[in-house]
Design a protein around this motif. Sequence first.
Motif, mmCIF file in Angstrom:
data_model
loop_
_atom_site.group_PDB
_atom_site.id
_atom_site.type_symbol
_atom_site.label_atom_id
_atom_site.label_comp_id
_atom_site.label_asym_id
_atom_site.label_seq_id
_atom_site.Cartn_x
_atom_site.Cartn_y
_atom_site.Cartn_z
ATOM 1 N N LEU A 1 0.837 -1.195 0.000
ATOM 2 C CA LEU A 1 0.000 0.000 0.000
ATOM 3 C C LEU A 1 0.873 1.247 0.000
ATOM 4 C CD1 LEU A 1 -2.553 -1.043 2.767
ATOM 5 C CD2 LEU A 1 -2.776 -1.359 0.299
ATOM 6 N N PHE A 2 0.517 2.192 -0.875
ATOM 7 C CA PHE A 2 1.224 3.466 -0.947
ATOM 8 C C PHE A 2 0.231 4.615 -0.823
ATOM 9 C CE2 PHE A 2 4.557 0.834 -2.514
ATOM 10 C CZ PHE A 2 5.742 1.514 -2.316
ATOM 11 N N ASP A 3 0.753 5.812 -0.614
ATOM 12 C CA ASP A 3 -0.133 6.973 -0.508
ATOM 13 C C ASP A 3 -0.425 7.604 -1.863
ATOM 14 O OD1 ASP A 3 2.325 8.088 -1.054
ATOM 15 O OD2 ASP A 3 2.393 9.379 0.719
ATOM 16 N N LYS A 4 0.240 7.133 -2.897
ATOM 17 C CA LYS A 4 -0.019 7.654 -4.235
ATOM 18 C C LYS A 4 -1.337 7.104 -4.744
ATOM 19 C CE LYS A 4 2.098 8.051 -8.805
ATOM 20 N NZ LYS A 4 3.263 7.707 -9.642
ATOM 21 N N GLN A 5 -2.153 7.955 -5.346
ATOM 22 C CA GLN A 5 -3.478 7.518 -5.754
ATOM 23 C C GLN A 5 -3.890 8.139 -7.074
ATOM 24 O OE1 GLN A 5 -5.655 9.270 -2.390
ATOM 25 N NE2 GLN A 5 -6.658 10.623 -3.840
ATOM 26 N N ILE A 6 -4.979 7.638 -7.625
ATOM 27 C CA ILE A 6 -5.641 8.280 -8.748
ATOM 28 C C ILE A 6 -6.985 8.779 -8.250
ATOM 29 C CG2 ILE A 6 -4.465 6.993 -10.564
ATOM 30 C CD1 ILE A 6 -6.797 5.121 -10.687
ATOM 31 N N ASN A 7 -7.512 9.780 -8.904
ATOM 32 C CA ASN A 7 -8.683 10.473 -8.383
ATOM 33 C C ASN A 7 -9.990 10.118 -9.079
ATOM 34 O OD1 ASN A 7 -7.130 12.045 -6.474
ATOM 35 N ND2 ASN A 7 -6.377 13.222 -8.216
ATOM 36 N N ASN A 8 -9.917 9.738 -10.337
ATOM 37 C CA ASN A 8 -11.145 9.441 -11.072
ATOM 38 C C ASN A 8 -11.729 8.092 -10.674
ATOM 39 O OD1 ASN A 8 -10.704 11.813 -12.406
ATOM 40 N ND2 ASN A 8 -10.326 10.908 -14.407
ATOM 41 N N GLU A 9 -13.037 7.951 -10.820
ATOM 42 C CA GLU A 9 -13.668 6.653 -10.653
ATOM 43 C C GLU A 9 -13.417 5.824 -11.907
ATOM 44 O OE1 GLU A 9 -17.727 7.506 -9.806
ATOM 45 O OE2 GLU A 9 -17.358 7.995 -7.710
ATOM 46 N N PHE A 10 -13.568 4.507 -11.779
ATOM 47 C CA PHE A 10 -13.291 3.600 -12.885
ATOM 48 C C PHE A 10 -14.510 3.360 -13.765
ATOM 49 C CE2 PHE A 10 -10.030 2.576 -9.767
ATOM 50 C CZ PHE A 10 -8.901 2.614 -10.552
ATOM 51 N N GLY A 11 -15.633 3.948 -13.404
ATOM 52 C CA GLY A 11 -16.825 3.798 -14.237
ATOM 53 C C GLY A 11 -17.746 2.712 -13.741
ATOM 54 N N ARG A 12 -19.040 2.853 -14.023
ATOM 55 C CA ARG A 12 -20.036 1.911 -13.546
ATOM 56 C C ARG A 12 -19.929 0.540 -14.226
ATOM 57 N NH1 ARG A 12 -24.361 2.909 -10.486
ATOM 58 N NH2 ARG A 12 -24.516 4.969 -9.534
ATOM 59 N N ASN A 13 -19.203 0.451 -15.343
ATOM 60 C CA ASN A 13 -19.072 -0.843 -16.016
ATOM 61 C C ASN A 13 -17.826 -1.606 -15.558
ATOM 62 O OD1 ASN A 13 -17.103 0.722 -17.265
ATOM 63 N ND2 ASN A 13 -17.319 -0.354 -19.222
ATOM 64 N N PHE A 14 -17.126 -1.100 -14.535
ATOM 65 C CA PHE A 14 -15.883 -1.736 -14.108
ATOM 66 C C PHE A 14 -16.127 -3.170 -13.650
ATOM 67 C CE2 PHE A 14 -12.554 -2.582 -10.849
ATOM 68 C CZ PHE A 14 -11.461 -2.545 -11.686
ATOM 69 N N LYS A 15 -17.175 -3.391 -12.874
ATOM 70 C CA LYS A 15 -17.468 -4.749 -12.404
ATOM 71 C C LYS A 15 -17.754 -5.676 -13.583
ATOM 72 C CE LYS A 15 -19.345 -3.635 -7.830
ATOM 73 N NZ LYS A 15 -20.521 -3.753 -6.942
ATOM 74 N N GLN A 16 -18.458 -5.171 -14.575
ATOM 75 C CA GLN A 16 -18.744 -5.976 -15.766
ATOM 76 C C GLN A 16 -17.451 -6.320 -16.496
ATOM 77 O OE1 GLN A 16 -21.714 -4.338 -18.451
ATOM 78 N NE2 GLN A 16 -20.729 -5.294 -20.208
ATOM 79 N N CYS A 17 -16.548 -5.354 -16.601
ATOM 80 C CA CYS A 17 -15.277 -5.599 -17.279
ATOM 81 C C CYS A 17 -14.413 -6.610 -16.525
ATOM 82 C CB CYS A 17 -14.506 -4.283 -17.433
ATOM 83 S SG CYS A 17 -15.280 -3.099 -18.553
ATOM 84 N N LEU A 18 -14.554 -6.651 -15.193
ATOM 85 C CA LEU A 18 -13.779 -7.585 -14.382
ATOM 86 C C LEU A 18 -14.192 -9.037 -14.595
ATOM 87 C CD1 LEU A 18 -13.382 -5.956 -10.829
ATOM 88 C CD2 LEU A 18 -11.530 -6.739 -12.322
ATOM 89 N N GLU A 19 -15.416 -9.262 -15.042
ATOM 90 C CA GLU A 19 -15.929 -10.627 -15.170
ATOM 91 C C GLU A 19 -15.056 -11.465 -16.101
ATOM 92 O OE1 GLU A 19 -20.250 -11.432 -15.048
ATOM 93 O OE2 GLU A 19 -20.443 -9.282 -15.443
ATOM 94 N N PHE A 20 -14.638 -12.599 -15.569
ATOM 95 C CA PHE A 20 -13.761 -13.499 -16.337
ATOM 96 C C PHE A 20 -13.706 -14.829 -15.597
ATOM 97 C CE2 PHE A 20 -9.317 -15.032 -17.160
ATOM 98 C CZ PHE A 20 -9.521 -15.391 -18.487
ATOM 99 N N ARG A 21 -14.064 -15.902 -16.277
ATOM 100 C CA ARG A 21 -14.080 -17.226 -15.665
ATOM 101 C C ARG A 21 -14.923 -17.200 -14.384
ATOM 102 N NH1 ARG A 21 -7.756 -19.238 -16.264
ATOM 103 N NH2 ARG A 21 -7.692 -19.336 -18.540
#
Length: 290
Positions: free
Chosen positions: A195-215
């Motif tokens: 874990l680091f303190d460096k981050q990104i600020n934007n959200e990944f979008g509402r379709n992120f969970k759908q994109c994660l789907e695999f097997r």
Amino acid sequence: MAWFNLYFFVTLQPKSECKSFKMASKILFINQEISPYTADTPMSLLGKTLPQYMQEKGYEIRTFMPKWSNINERRYQLHPVQRLSGMNLIIDDTDHPLIIKVASMPVSRITVYFIDSDDYFMKRSIEEEAGDDYPDNGERAIFFARGVLETVKKLRWAPDIIHCQGWMSAVIPLYIKSAYQDEPSFANTKVITTLFDKQINNEFGRNFKQCLEFRDVKKELLDNYNDDFNFLELGKLAIDYSDGIIVGSEEVNGELVSRAQQRSIPVLPFQAEEEATTSYKAFYEQFIVK
């Protein structure tokens, strides 16, 4: 919010230092940044020094990172590996060809594998010139994760530990413990996230969970996370599927550290730079099958 890392690692070790381990313990480092290919930061410097240190201690190492557009291929002598490239990864019903390039790290000569894509990395640095985040960062992280794991399979290489660093590798623990859990290469692998303190600020979008789907990764598996995936949710996801957590900077989000502690996941507290490599090595050793 916080920043985090995930790593993996490996190499042969002298008998005098490796009595309690099987020989040639393997570590796979999955890095977002590595110096000198990216600017010097605590994360990129660790990405360079830690694999070198572990290799010197006798572990077998593989190292991966994204092929950011600002990496000078001629200067660092990157070249494509045809036998590892050419696979199409489907993300959100779209095919994305995978390109693998390699180079030898200056001084240590450790081989670095670069995950490249015309769609996700050709014209993309770590962040936009104005410091903003790219809107498809979520898809890029998924492509990077799957690209690394598919390449490791092709290498027929079974790491004992995977150490992940940076948000680009944050979905690796989920995939290792679900989508790739039956793969021989990862059957006995332990995953560590830094874990680091460096981050990104934007959200990944509402379709992120759908994109994660695999097997085996189905949307229901992600019901406990917010639909609007952001940096904090990504950190929670990484922690929940990791075997160990390392605090990589003093300003890490306390909620993430508390989450790991509440789940009884071993946590290595922040270590000063001069103590980090030896402390990390000792932390890894508790996860190596003896």
